[in-house]
Design a protein around this motif. Structure first.
Motif, mmCIF file in Angstrom:
data_model
loop_
_atom_site.group_PDB
_atom_site.id
_atom_site.type_symbol
_atom_site.label_atom_id
_atom_site.label_comp_id
_atom_site.label_asym_id
_atom_site.label_seq_id
_atom_site.Cartn_x
_atom_site.Cartn_y
_atom_site.Cartn_z
ATOM 1 N N LEU A 1 0.851 -1.184 0.000
ATOM 2 C CA LEU A 1 0.000 0.000 0.000
ATOM 3 C C LEU A 1 0.890 1.238 0.000
ATOM 4 C CD1 LEU A 1 -3.046 0.629 0.058
ATOM 5 C CD2 LEU A 1 -2.845 0.913 2.529
ATOM 6 N N SER A 2 0.845 1.977 -1.111
ATOM 7 C CA SER A 2 1.704 3.152 -1.250
ATOM 8 C C SER A 2 1.180 4.317 -0.423
ATOM 9 C CB SER A 2 1.798 3.562 -2.721
ATOM 10 O OG SER A 2 0.544 4.026 -3.183
ATOM 11 N N ALA A 3 1.992 5.360 -0.308
ATOM 12 C CA ALA A 3 1.619 6.531 0.484
ATOM 13 C C ALA A 3 0.374 7.220 -0.057
ATOM 14 C CB ALA A 3 2.785 7.515 0.527
ATOM 15 N N ASP A 4 0.147 7.115 -1.374
ATOM 16 C CA ASP A 4 -1.038 7.744 -1.961
ATOM 17 C C ASP A 4 -2.227 6.790 -2.052
ATOM 18 O OD1 ASP A 4 0.014 6.125 -3.875
ATOM 19 O OD2 ASP A 4 0.186 7.663 -5.438
ATOM 20 N N GLY A 5 -2.122 5.642 -1.364
ATOM 21 C CA GLY A 5 -3.260 4.742 -1.252
ATOM 22 C C GLY A 5 -3.432 3.734 -2.365
#
Length: 233
Positions: free
Chosen positions: A52-56
């Motif tokens: 899960l990346s920082a931008d969702g």
């Protein structure tokens, strides 16, 4: 040769000593960067592993199935936290044990250690096949190689040249696995179905490996037996 049946028996004989816990489909098992309290061994169901990346953005990494350990990197002390995000892709049940108990059994039981080694080598080979699929440039070819990987990693022979993949897959999940758009994936899957290379029922794909092999420019199974890679489901 350390066969798959021996591997499964060694793992199950240890796991079944411990209590179980259940998660409903969609429930989070481990958050990314969480410090787990226990080692979980999958008794039933499928676990989705993603980043899960920082931008969702949820990027699919892999699936884990019956008798797999989660989170594997933490269980083997390669990380201090859960490296990825673990979610129940279907209803799941797990055996739970302390990390200390798991490590002690690994150290003191040669049969169990060999079974775990066999399991991890199978996963490693499967991961290499997945990378091979991702490197293909044409969408159609990428899907052919992806289904080869899925057959070898998660499939079981149901009859000669016919393999069922025991992970339910939506078209969006296949798109996420390959890095293709949903629209392109839908179009190329239609071509594969029209050529009778694969069929799907309730999200479970069945692959005609003979027809798949005829479309691939290397051997479908270069010395690798399906049962050497897949787990008993």
């Amino acid at each position: 040769m350390y066969c798959e049946e021996t591997t499964v028996n060694e793992l199950k004989s240890f796991y079944r000593k411990y209590p179980t816990i259940k998660f409903a489909k969609g429930e989070v098992i481990f958050q990314q960067n969480e410090v787990p309290a226990h080692v979980y061994a999958i008794k039933s169901g499928v676990v989705k592993v993603s980043n899960l990346s920082a931008d969702g953005v949820d990027q699919l990494i892999s699936f884990e199935i019956i008798d797999d350990i989660v989170p594997i990197c933490w269980a083997f002390s390669k990380t201090t936290k859960a490296l990825f995000y673990y979610q129940a892709y279907t209803d799941c049940e797990f055996y739970i044990m302390s990390k200390e108990v798991f490590e002690a059994h690994m150290a003191n039981n040669v049969g169990f250690a060999n079974a775990m080694l066999s399991r991890q080598v199978s996963s490693y080979v499967g991961n290499m096949l997945q990378v091979d699929a991702l490197e293909k440039t044409r969408a159609y070819t990428k899907l052919l190689y992806t289904f080869r990987y899925l057959c070898l990693r998660y499939g079981r022979d149901i009859r000669r040249d016919l393999v069922k993949i025991y992970v339910p897959l939506t078209q969006q999940e296949i798109a996420n696995t390959t890095g293709l758009t949903r629209e392109t994936t839908t179009l190329e899957l239609k071509k594969l179905r029209e050529q009778k290379i694969l069929s799907v029922r309730r999200k479970y794909y069945t692959v005609d490996t003979s027809k798949l092999n005829a479309q691939i420019d290397d051997e479908y199974d270069p010395g690798i037996d399906v049962s050497m890679l897949t787990k008993v489901v």
